[in-house]
Design an enzyme around this catalytic site. Sequence first.
Site: not given
Length: 250
Positions: A12, A35, A56, A87, A89, A169, A198
Amino acid sequence: MSGTVYLVGAGPGAADLLTLRAARLLGEAGIVLHDALVPAEILALAPGAEKVPVGKRSGRHSTVQRFINKRLADAAREHAVVVRLKGGDPMLFGRAQEEIRYLVSRGIRVEVVPGVTAALAAAAQAGVSLTERGVARSVAFVTPRVGEGAAPSSWLDAARAADTVAIYMGAGDAPAIARALIGAGRSPSLPVVLVENASQAGSRTIAGTLAELPALAAQLNGGAATILLGEVFSAAVVAKRQPRRRPQAR
Ligand code: SAH
């Protein structure tokens, strides 16, 4: 040469939540395709690797998945260790299956290294167990987000049935989510906790009820946020309210 592509969970955000295996592979990687939201501190664990951002980020410039797949296959022709850093898992809401399918169909070896997913980092941050004896025996990981042209999602069925729900999301669609959940029969007074960023500096936890979800989401600062719902959060909601309570008249 055909290298191995490792789909690695970056967790995270906090670098020390990476697995030891992830850290080792980053050290060995010839190339890291990552990412957008992966912190610099984690990328720094791959000093010898070429780093390619392919993230993305919602609402921003996005690299299409097809292009990422192709980049990974090309990278495996040049490097023994290719790390695809995702990011949380890789196996939850990370489009890992599209990458695995593409690479395997081309005879490229793929291995997956798990990471700490957002819902679990959010539970840790809130200090609340997602399950609790006598209160919650099931947890659903859902997202209302559907890709362009994708089949409609059945997230609502899962979110109606589970004792505890983690919504990924979803913070940007809070009003529609609250409406849908209440319309599906979840109580407007169901406890809700939103956790933003987090495990990172500047993390925030905001608590209230399902009816208040739109107002709670409006307090976020635009970071990655997970919405947690369920009776297990009732104490967290009460605790958040306490400071604002007026002194009782005696
Ligand atoms: N594969 C990732 C999820 C990717 S989807 C995982 O397992 O965690 C991206 C969503 O994850 C965000 O919209 C947000 O809901 C959640 N998220 C990612 N990082 C987060 C963080 N540090 N804190 C809270 N939520 C986070």
